[in-house]
Design an enzyme around this catalytic site. Structure first.
Site, PDB file in Angstrom:
ATOM      1  N   ASP A 245      -4.240  -2.635   3.658  1.00 53.92           N
ATOM      2  CA  ASP A 245      -4.397  -1.873   2.382  1.00 53.92           C
ATOM      3  C   ASP A 245      -5.380  -0.912   2.349  1.00 53.92           C
ATOM      4  O   ASP A 245      -5.379   0.012   1.649  1.00 53.92           O
ATOM      5  CB  ASP A 245      -4.716  -2.839   1.201  1.00 53.92           C
ATOM      6  CG  ASP A 245      -3.574  -3.679   0.792  1.00 53.92           C
ATOM      7  OD1 ASP A 245      -3.309  -5.105   1.660  1.00 53.92           O
ATOM      8  OD2 ASP A 245      -2.582  -3.411  -0.187  1.00 53.92           O
TER       9      ASP A 245
ATOM     10  N   ALA B 267       0.854  -1.270   0.086  1.00 53.62           N
ATOM     11  CA  ALA B 267      -0.033   0.025  -0.151  1.00 53.62           C
ATOM     12  C   ALA B 267       0.899   1.274   0.056  1.00 53.62           C
ATOM     13  O   ALA B 267       0.670   2.193  -0.924  1.00 53.62           O
ATOM     14  CB  ALA B 267      -0.973   0.101   1.317  1.00 53.62           C
TER      15      ALA B 267
END
Ligand SMILES: CSC[C@@H](O)[C@@H](O)C(=O)COP(=O)(O)O
Length: 317
Positions: free
Chosen positions: A224, A46
Site C-alpha cells: 500500500d 492500492a
C-alpha cells in the site's frame, strides 16, 4: 474485465464486498457514494484506489461550480482511507488540473491506463525474478488480494503468479486468508480459480509453519506504500509472513507499481496505519463490548525484503 472504470459519467466498480457469491456492478455517480464504496472496501487495493481517487475528483468537479465546495469534496476523497498512498496521490494529480472537470477526468483515465500498463510490466519482471530465485516450478504464498480486483486488470503480485502459470513454471499458490475481511479467502481464490491457477487456501497463522515445512519457495505480495528506505507497508499479516520467510531462508518479494512508492515517507514508522475499529474483529465470537485493536496494515522492515518489483525496476532494499 476492468474492475474499475469510468462509464457514462460514473465510476463503475465490481462490488468486492459481494464476492465471491455474486458479481455486482456499482455505478457511482456522486462523491458520497464513491467515498462510501472506498470506506467499506467495495473498491480496494492500492492501485485501484489511485484510480478511484482521481475519478472521485472528476465527480467532484462535475458536481459544483463553487471552488470551495469542490475543494472540500476533493479533500474528503483524498482522506477517505489513510494508508495506501495511491488514493491521495491519484486525487491530487487530478485536482492539480482543476477547475476543469474535463481535464480532471483525462488525468483519471490516464492513471487508469498507466496502472493497466504497469501491471503487464510487473508481471514480466516479477516472473523473471521468481524463476531466477526459485527455479522452474515455484510454489508461492501470497497474502491479501493483489489481482485485477486490486488494480484495474491483471494485478501486482498475483499478476506474477498468472504470468508464471501462463509460462508453465508455477508450482501452485497458497492464498493466505487475510483476517479479518478475508480478501485472500474471498477474492484471491476467486481470481485464481477463474484463471485456472492451482491453489490452496490457508489460515494466516499457518504461513510461517508451511514455509518451515518446506512447502513454499517464495512469499510474494503487494504494498500500500513503499517507503524511501524500502520498508513495505501492506495488509496486516505481511510482517509475520516476512519473519517466517526469513526463518525458512526463502525470498520475500513485494510487487507494486512506482505509483505506490512514496519517497516522502522515510520509513514505515512515518506512515499512518488505518485502524478499522472493533466491530470487524469482535463480531459474534467475542463477548459483546470486548475492546479490540485492529490495524488494517503492518510494516515489513526493508531488512526482511528480498526484492521490490515495480513496473520499471527490481529493487533490493
Ligand atoms: C495490489 S494491491 C496491494 C495492497 O493494496 C493489498 O495487498 C492490500 O493490502 C489491500 O488492502 P485493502 O484493505 O484490502 O485495501
Amino acid at each position: 474485465m476492468r474492475t474499475i472504470d469510468w462509464v457514462d459519467g460514473a465510476v463503475v466498480i465490481v462490488d468486492q464486498t459481494r464476492l465471491p457469491g455474486e458479481v455486482v456492478w456499482l455505478h457511482l455517480s456522486t462523491v458520497d457514494s464513491l467515498i462510501d464504496a472506498i470506506q467499506r472496501l467495495a473498491v480496494r487495493g492500492a492501485p485501484a484506489l489511485g484510480v478511484a481517487g482521481a475519478m472521485g475528483v472528476a465527480l467532484a468537479a462535475r458536481s459544483s461550480d463553487d471552488p470551495s465546495v469542490v475543494a472540500d469534496l476533493v479533500h474528503r476523497v483524498e482522506t477517505a482511507r489513510p494508508t495506501a498512498v495511491n488514493l491521495a496521490r491519484g486525487a491530487r494529480r487530478a485536482a492539480a488540473v482543476l477547475p476543469s472537470a474535463t481535464a480532471a477526468l483525462e488525468v483519471a483515465l490516464r492513471i487508469r491506463d498507466e496502472e493497466i500498463e504497469s501491471s503487464a510490466e510487473m508481471a514480466r519482471l516479477g516472473a523473471d525474478l521468481v524463476t531466477s530465485l526459485c527455479g522452474p516450478s515455484a510454489r508461492l504464498l501470497t497474502h491479501c488480494n493483489t489481482g485485477a480486483l486490486a488494480t484495474v486488470v491483471g494485478g501486482t503480485a498475483l499478476a506474477v503468479a498468472f504470468e508464471l502459470h501462463r509460462r508453465g513454471t508455477l508450482g501452485g499458490v497458497i492464498a493466505s486468508e487475510t483476517r479479518p475481511l478475508l480478501q485472500g479467502a474471498r477474492l484471491t481464490t476467486w481470481e485464481l480459480a477463474r484463471a485456472g491457477v492451482p491453489h490452496r487456501l490457508a489460515v494466516d497463522s499457518a504461513g510461517p509453519f508451511l514455509m518451515a515445512r518446506g512447502e513454499v519457495d517464495a512469499v510474494i505480495l503487494g504494498a500500500d506504500r513503499i517507503c524511501a528506505n524500502g520498508d513495505v507497508v501492506n495488509k496486516v499479516g505481511s510482517y509475520a509472513h516476512a519473519l517466517g520467510a526469513r526463518a525458512a531462508g526463502i525470498p520475500f518479494i513485494c510487487v507494486a507499481p512506482e505509483s505506490t512508492v512514496d519517497l516522502s515517507a522515510p520509513g514505515g514508522a512515518e506512515v499512518e496505519i488505518e485502524d478499522r475499529g472493533a466491530a470487524e474483529i469482535v463480531g459474534s465470537s467475542a463477548p459483546p463490548g470486548t475492546a479490540a485493536v485492529n490495524p488494517a496494515f503492518d510494516v515489513t522492515p526493508a531488512s526482511l525484503v528480498t526484492a521490490i518489483v515495480t513496473d520499471t525496476r527490481v529493487w533490493h532494499p
